[in-house]
Design a protein around this motif. Structure first.
Motif, PDB file in Angstrom:
ATOM      1  N   LEU A  38      41.410  36.741  38.035  1.00 26.62           N
ATOM      2  CA  LEU A  38      42.690  36.534  38.570  1.00 26.62           C
ATOM      3  C   LEU A  38      43.674  37.853  38.757  1.00 26.62           C
ATOM      4  O   LEU A  38      44.760  37.617  39.179  1.00 26.62           O
ATOM      5  CB  LEU A  38      43.623  35.722  37.329  1.00 26.62           C
ATOM      6  N   SER A  39      43.153  39.061  38.351  1.00 22.93           N
ATOM      7  CA  SER A  39      43.728  40.183  38.362  1.00 22.93           C
ATOM      8  C   SER A  39      42.760  41.055  39.312  1.00 22.93           C
ATOM      9  O   SER A  39      41.910  41.777  38.520  1.00 22.93           O
ATOM     10  CB  SER A  39      44.266  40.848  37.068  1.00 22.93           C
ATOM     11  N   ALA A  46      47.423  36.620  38.879  1.00 21.87           N
ATOM     12  CA  ALA A  46      47.739  35.233  39.394  1.00 21.87           C
ATOM     13  C   ALA A  46      47.580  34.152  38.350  1.00 21.87           C
ATOM     14  O   ALA A  46      46.923  34.284  37.432  1.00 21.87           O
ATOM     15  CB  ALA A  46      46.921  35.020  40.610  1.00 21.87           C
ATOM     16  N   GLU A  64      48.285  31.311  41.986  1.00 19.67           N
ATOM     17  CA  GLU A  64      49.211  31.507  42.613  1.00 19.67           C
ATOM     18  C   GLU A  64      49.891  33.055  42.117  1.00 19.67           C
ATOM     19  O   GLU A  64      49.547  33.032  40.931  1.00 19.67           O
ATOM     20  CB  GLU A  64      50.464  30.398  42.453  1.00 19.67           C
ATOM     21  N   ALA A  65      50.620  33.547  42.917  1.00 18.44           N
ATOM     22  CA  ALA A  65      51.316  35.015  42.632  1.00 18.44           C
ATOM     23  C   ALA A  65      52.227  34.495  41.387  1.00 18.44           C
ATOM     24  O   ALA A  65      52.888  33.656  41.253  1.00 18.44           O
ATOM     25  CB  ALA A  65      51.940  35.614  43.795  1.00 18.44           C
ATOM     26  N   THR A  66      52.442  35.484  40.663  1.00 23.14           N
ATOM     27  CA  THR A  66      53.467  35.189  39.486  1.00 23.14           C
ATOM     28  C   THR A  66      54.536  36.303  39.342  1.00 23.14           C
ATOM     29  O   THR A  66      55.009  36.418  38.226  1.00 23.14           O
ATOM     30  CB  THR A  66      52.637  35.254  38.120  1.00 23.14           C
ATOM     31  N   SER A  70      52.665  40.888  42.637  1.00 22.72           N
ATOM     32  CA  SER A  70      51.472  39.872  42.392  1.00 22.72           C
ATOM     33  C   SER A  70      51.120  39.331  43.477  1.00 22.72           C
ATOM     34  O   SER A  70      51.728  39.376  44.548  1.00 22.72           O
ATOM     35  CB  SER A  70      51.868  38.929  41.199  1.00 22.72           C
ATOM     36  N   PRO A  72      48.556  36.104  45.334  1.00 21.58           N
ATOM     37  CA  PRO A  72      47.712  34.717  45.027  1.00 21.58           C
ATOM     38  C   PRO A  72      46.072  34.955  45.243  1.00 21.58           C
ATOM     39  O   PRO A  72      45.615  35.872  45.743  1.00 21.58           O
ATOM     40  CB  PRO A  72      48.190  33.783  46.040  1.00 21.58           C
ATOM     41  N   GLY A 135      47.198  37.042  50.306  1.00 25.72           N
ATOM     42  CA  GLY A 135      46.655  37.676  49.038  1.00 25.72           C
ATOM     43  C   GLY A 135      45.934  39.217  49.319  1.00 25.72           C
ATOM     44  O   GLY A 135      45.013  39.477  48.585  1.00 25.72           O
TER      45      GLY A 135
END
Ligand code: SF4
Ligand code: SF4
Length: 577
Positions: A38-39, A46, A64-66, A70, A72, A135
């Motif tokens: 996720l990173s 994300a 999803e991007a946070t 960030s 996605p 992304g």
């Protein structure tokens, strides 16, 4: 010929690029499992937006991007979400990080997607949004979200767009092969970038002169576009933003400044291709070109690799000979790191998997004492003093390390490469940077904790002041009542004294605990005491069995606890009556 400048330092390690350039970019069978960290970028990780068991299509958003910084994550192939958990990721320490696992179905079915061809008529803001939604993070360096880089703000107009086509690490040919085969799409990506950045005056593709085929592939596509392909003598390292800006423009990027502060934006060539696919084809970033090379693999070449593909999958399909080579490196021999396990996934920044034979890259020689030869300082492209940094890193002297610009070190490894004492200098710098960042984080945490404590103290003091004021008011009222002996009989003063007494009775009643509360409290006390008694009895039994001299202590504790238990039980019985 466009003028170029020469950076300080640098080295010329032997090149081993030809092995992986003998064949075109290949494709591998889809792995049974894909693991998507996720990173994979600088910024906030994300956040998953799928559940275990859910079917997903290729290109579907799975996290999803946070935040602003960030990106996605998307499913690189169709299948079922089979895990959302911590898994080993590509890191020298073998650390675990949150990942989403997809069990692929082999169908590789795309989600519905659509791009746009008339990007010239689309607002830059909308194009940046498309890049962000796809992304895309920098594919040549640390993985900075591309959409953030392309939005430098109105106060920093961009006059120069630099496309980074340098690939100075020996062995790596991912960008070289991509340019040879995808030059047209790369130039299309550069035109999109130009539209986003309001058509900068200078658009320069910086590339070393050891890539004549790539330079030739770009030539017909740049004709009449105003884009310049600028080649310069090959030297390691030339691919850092700071170095490339200097080579192409002669401008020095000051410490702590961004290229946008000089009116420039620097984008990797692989990222440029991804931007073209995102805007014109509507495809998110789900694969990248990765070099698989080294004498321990049978067929060194470049592959268009799905993000999340296990490194072991790449090695298996290249007949990795474990006996010939002991280690697998992610990245090149200069800046890469040995993987603790081949089960980690390929991420958006993985440009190379290197499996060298023992003869090709022998194990590191033991380090010897520094002989103060100064060769490391000569090799440093940032004009740092590596020898001094080494001493301060050993002494954990963080203040001096920062004063000597440790954070300007691009970890190129040129100093370690030339060091005759085989001192792994760059490893000391990485560790020191980690320690300093950790110390900074700890300081921020302790500052927050101190602020919270001070705020809490201030609230207590304020409450105490209020209480004291009320107590003073009550004392004054009582004295007034006492001062008038007829107060109780006086109709006006009597009402004041009666009020005080009534208020005191009300407070006393409020403080009284109800029988139900008393019962609950006693029951809790009995349960806790029973537990303590059990522990004390066990300890006493152990002491008796081992004939320990603590028997007397534990026996007294048992008796004491039993007494307390009896007292609580009898109080509870009284309450019931
Ligand atoms: S190259 Fe190595 S031995 Fe020479 S000064 Fe630098 S650290 Fe010391
Ligand atoms: S690793 Fe850092 S100190 Fe060493 S040469 Fe590269 S930039 Fe200079």
């Amino acid at each position: 010929m466009t003028k170029t400048w020469v950076t300080p330092g640098g080295v010329h390690p032997p090149e081993n690029k030809h092995q992986s350039l003998t064949q075109p970019i290949g494709h591998l069978p889809i792995p049974a499992k894909l693991v998507i960290p996720l990173s994979q970028h600088i910024g906030a990780p994300a956040s998953p937006c799928v559940e275990i068991g859910q079917q997903v299509l290729k290109g579907q958003v799975i996290a999803e991007a946070t935040g602003v910084v960030s990106i996605p994550m998307h499913a690189p192939s169709s299948g079922t979400i089979s895990a959302i958990e911590h898994r080993p990721i590509a890191h020298p320490s073998g650390m675990l990080a949150p990942c989403i696992e997809i069990t692929t179905d082999g169908a590789d079915t795309w989600i519905e997607h659509q791009g746009i061809s008339d990007y010239e008529h689309i607002a830059p803001r909308k194009l940046i949004e498309m890049v962000g939604n796809a992304g895309i993070s920098g594919m040549g360096g640390a993985g900075f979200p591309a959409a953030v880089k392309l939005n430098p703000g109105r106060q920093r107009p961009i006059h120069t767009l630099i496309i980074n086509a340098t690939e100075c690490e020996p062995y790596i040919t991912a960008d070289d092969s991509a340019i040879r085969e995808r030059a047209g799409e790369i130039i299309e990506g550069i035109k999109i970038l130009s539209a986003i950045l309001d058509h900068p005056h200078n658009i320069l593709i910086g590339i070393e002169d050891n890539k004549p085929e790539a330079i030739a592939a770009l030539a017909p596509h740049v004709e009449g576009t105003g884009i310049s392909v600028v080649d310069f003598p090959t030297k390691y390292p030339s691919g850092g933003e700071k170095q490339l800006i200097y080579i192409l423009t002669g401008k020095e990027l000051p410490s702590g400044k961004l290229p946008a502060d000089l009116g420039m934006v620097c984008i990797n060539i692989g990222t440029t291709y991804a931007i073209k696919r995102a805007v014109i084809n509507g495809e998110p970033l789900i694969s990248r070109v990765t070099t698989v090379t080294g004498d321990a693999v049978a067929t060194p070449r470049n592959y268009d690799t799905l993000i999340g593909t296990p490194v072991s999958h790449l090695l298996e399909h290249n007949q990795f000979n474990e006996q010939a080579g002991g280690r697998v490196v992610m990245g090149g021999p200069m800046m890469g790191f040995t993987l603790p396990s081949a089960d980690v996934p390929i991420v958006k920044t993985t440009n190379c998997i290197l499996a060298p034979s023992y003869a090709e890259i022998p194990d590191d020689e033991p380090a010897q004492p520094c002989i103060r030869c100064g060769m490391c300082a000569e090799a440093c492209p940032v004009s740092l003093l590596p020898q001094q940094l080494f001493w301060y890193a050993q002494a954990q002297d963080h203040d001096r390390l920062e004063a000597h610009n440790l954070f300007d070190c691009i970890e190129c490894g040129a100093c370690s490469y030339v060091c005759p004492s085989n001192i792994p200098l760059v490893q000391y710098y990485r560790a020191a940077k980690g320690e300093i960042r950790h110390a900074r984080d700890e300081k921020v945490k302790s500052d927050h904790a101190r602020e919270r404590f001070e705020f809490h103290q201030a609230r207590i003091e304020e409450a105490e002041r209020e209480k004291e004021a009320k107590r003073a008011a009550r004392r004054e009222a009582a004295q007034q009542a006492k001062a008038s002996p007829m107060a109780a009989n006086d109709s006006t003063a009597g009402s004041s004294a009666a009020d005080i007494i009534a208020a005191a009775q009300a407070r006393a009643a409020a403080k009284q605990v109800s029988p139900q509360e008393q019962r609950a409290k006693l029951e809790r006390t009995i349960a806790a005491t029973e537990q303590r008694l059990q522990v004390a009895e066990e300890k006493l039994a152990e002491a008796v069995a081992s004939q320990s001299d603590k028997q007397a202590v534990f026996s007294a504790a048992v008796e004491n606890t039993k007494q307390k238990l009896e007292q609580s039980k009898s109080k509870l019985a009284e309450l019931a009556e």
